[in-house]
Design a protein around this motif. Sequence first.
Motif, PDB file in Angstrom:
ATOM      1  N   SER A 146       0.984  -1.096  -0.111  1.00 30.02           N
ATOM      2  CA  SER A 146      -0.358   0.283  -0.031  1.00 30.02           C
ATOM      3  C   SER A 146       1.295   1.321  -0.087  1.00 30.02           C
ATOM      4  O   SER A 146       0.339   2.292   0.000  1.00 30.02           O
ATOM      5  CB  SER A 146      -0.830  -0.196   1.168  1.00 30.02           C
ATOM      6  OG  SER A 146       0.076   0.012   2.442  1.00 30.02           O
ATOM      7  N   SER A 147       2.277   1.474  -0.213  1.00 33.77           N
ATOM      8  CA  SER A 147       2.331   2.381  -0.162  1.00 33.77           C
ATOM      9  C   SER A 147       2.798   3.653  -1.263  1.00 33.77           C
ATOM     10  O   SER A 147       2.645   3.499  -2.806  1.00 33.77           O
ATOM     11  CB  SER A 147       4.352   2.330  -0.020  1.00 33.77           C
ATOM     12  OG  SER A 147       5.448   2.738  -0.778  1.00 33.77           O
ATOM     13  N   PRO A 148       2.392   4.553  -1.247  1.00 33.15           N
ATOM     14  CA  PRO A 148       2.447   5.453  -1.681  1.00 33.15           C
ATOM     15  C   PRO A 148       3.083   5.821  -2.959  1.00 33.15           C
ATOM     16  O   PRO A 148       2.905   5.702  -3.891  1.00 33.15           O
ATOM     17  CB  PRO A 148       2.384   6.991  -0.936  1.00 33.15           C
ATOM     18  CG  PRO A 148       1.733   6.748  -0.107  1.00 33.15           C
ATOM     19  CD  PRO A 148       2.622   4.726   0.457  1.00 33.15           C
ATOM     20  N   VAL A 149       4.472   5.751  -2.591  1.00 38.61           N
ATOM     21  CA  VAL A 149       5.610   5.774  -3.565  1.00 38.61           C
ATOM     22  C   VAL A 149       5.464   4.628  -4.329  1.00 38.61           C
ATOM     23  O   VAL A 149       5.750   5.081  -5.644  1.00 38.61           O
ATOM     24  CB  VAL A 149       6.691   5.948  -2.612  1.00 38.61           C
ATOM     25  CG1 VAL A 149       8.316   5.956  -3.651  1.00 38.61           C
ATOM     26  CG2 VAL A 149       7.427   6.456  -1.763  1.00 38.61           C
ATOM     27  N   VAL A 150       5.132   3.564  -4.034  1.00 39.43           N
ATOM     28  CA  VAL A 150       4.897   2.663  -5.163  1.00 39.43           C
ATOM     29  C   VAL A 150       3.504   2.406  -6.157  1.00 39.43           C
ATOM     30  O   VAL A 150       3.191   2.899  -7.498  1.00 39.43           O
ATOM     31  CB  VAL A 150       4.646   0.895  -4.460  1.00 39.43           C
ATOM     32  CG1 VAL A 150       4.676   0.161  -5.574  1.00 39.43           C
ATOM     33  CG2 VAL A 150       6.093   0.884  -3.829  1.00 39.43           C
ATOM     34  N   ALA A 151       2.417   3.370  -5.751  1.00 41.38           N
ATOM     35  CA  ALA A 151       1.063   3.704  -6.212  1.00 41.38           C
ATOM     36  C   ALA A 151       1.986   4.435  -7.352  1.00 41.38           C
ATOM     37  O   ALA A 151       1.382   4.944  -8.545  1.00 41.38           O
ATOM     38  CB  ALA A 151       0.232   4.767  -5.428  1.00 41.38           C
ATOM     39  N   ARG A 152       3.031   5.528  -6.790  1.00 44.10           N
ATOM     40  CA  ARG A 152       2.958   6.785  -8.026  1.00 44.10           C
ATOM     41  C   ARG A 152       3.704   5.862  -8.956  1.00 44.10           C
ATOM     42  O   ARG A 152       3.687   6.324 -10.203  1.00 44.10           O
ATOM     43  CB  ARG A 152       3.915   7.488  -7.349  1.00 44.10           C
ATOM     44  CG  ARG A 152       2.928   8.452  -5.864  1.00 44.10           C
ATOM     45  CD  ARG A 152       3.611   9.784  -5.689  1.00 44.10           C
ATOM     46  NE  ARG A 152       3.737  10.450  -7.171  1.00 44.10           N
ATOM     47  CZ  ARG A 152       4.471  11.829  -7.559  1.00 44.10           C
ATOM     48  NH1 ARG A 152       6.053  11.208  -6.512  1.00 44.10           N
ATOM     49  NH2 ARG A 152       4.944  12.049  -8.495  1.00 44.10           N
ATOM     50  N   ILE A 153       4.517   5.100  -8.768  1.00 47.50           N
ATOM     51  CA  ILE A 153       5.827   4.845 -10.286  1.00 47.50           C
ATOM     52  C   ILE A 153       4.722   3.993 -10.930  1.00 47.50           C
ATOM     53  O   ILE A 153       5.102   3.945 -12.243  1.00 47.50           O
ATOM     54  CB  ILE A 153       6.951   3.849  -9.666  1.00 47.50           C
ATOM     55  CG1 ILE A 153       7.759   3.419 -10.463  1.00 47.50           C
ATOM     56  CG2 ILE A 153       6.736   2.931  -8.541  1.00 47.50           C
ATOM     57  CD1 ILE A 153       8.400   5.253 -11.129  1.00 47.50           C
TER      58      ILE A 153
END
Length: 302
Positions: free
Chosen positions: A282-289
């Motif tokens: 659920s990492s927001p950084v992973v969601a952005r990439i």
Amino acid sequence: MKFELRHLRAFVVLAEELHFGRAAERLRIAQPALSQQIQRLEADLGVILLVRDRRGTALSPAGQAFLPEAIRTLEQAAIAETTAWRAHKGECGRLRVGCYAPSSAGPFLETLAGFQLRSPEVELMLQGLRPGSQTAPLLEDRIDIALMTVLGEVRPPGEVTARPLWRDPLVAALPKGHRLAASSQIAPEDLAQESFAVMPRGRCGEWFEEIIALCRRAGFSPRITHQLSEISDQLGLVAAGLRVALVPRPSRSPLPGEVVYVPLAGTRLEVSRCAAWRSDDSSPVVARIREALEVTFPVAFS
């Protein structure tokens, strides 16, 4: 810390104005409410911060010492709030990326470069992946997202989500002076007498078996003399004129001028490039990439 930030803010504004009416107006509260907040702050601290007399309002010695620390505390609180919000939006943090065969991963790496440019406060960490174990670092939480390079069907484990990005055809990597180097394309059987460098069966069995099957469909069993995990190592032998190899078409050659890449006729065997991540991440950084990859590769192949 016993006091509230709103009481601290009220004190700082009052210390700047040294007038309860003007300070209350700046804070957009009633003057009695401001007086109550200052009294509560003084009670929490156990000291007198402001002195009021006929001449007006002044800071006590404790108030004079407290003021610069109060300002720093409010500034740091604002930084903390901004940092938390930016982390929530994936604008800061850490992104650990795994990638196999960077020489043929140009579009993926270009997406990473653009992401880093737009998000300089995200710490980007890139590490190499070994064939045959590309999802293990994800499951072991050693990386957050991987560029998987798969020859044949993509079959990630259930805990991993894989999104196809693009496909590269399998090509023959030949030394520049090879008899077939000038061909526009060659058939796999044209390589029947060659010595091959391939992936190790023990390291990447599926890739090894696909190459064997391709050659056998062409009517021969390949003469395998070297099994090397890294495509760059295979190409090193090719550049030296010692072996040939079957590799994904590179976006840029790691050995320009020394190795020639010739398309294979009569086969549709391709290398799939997939972005993969843990399904429960659920990492927001992973969601952005992932969003950035959606922009670069808007339609995944079927």
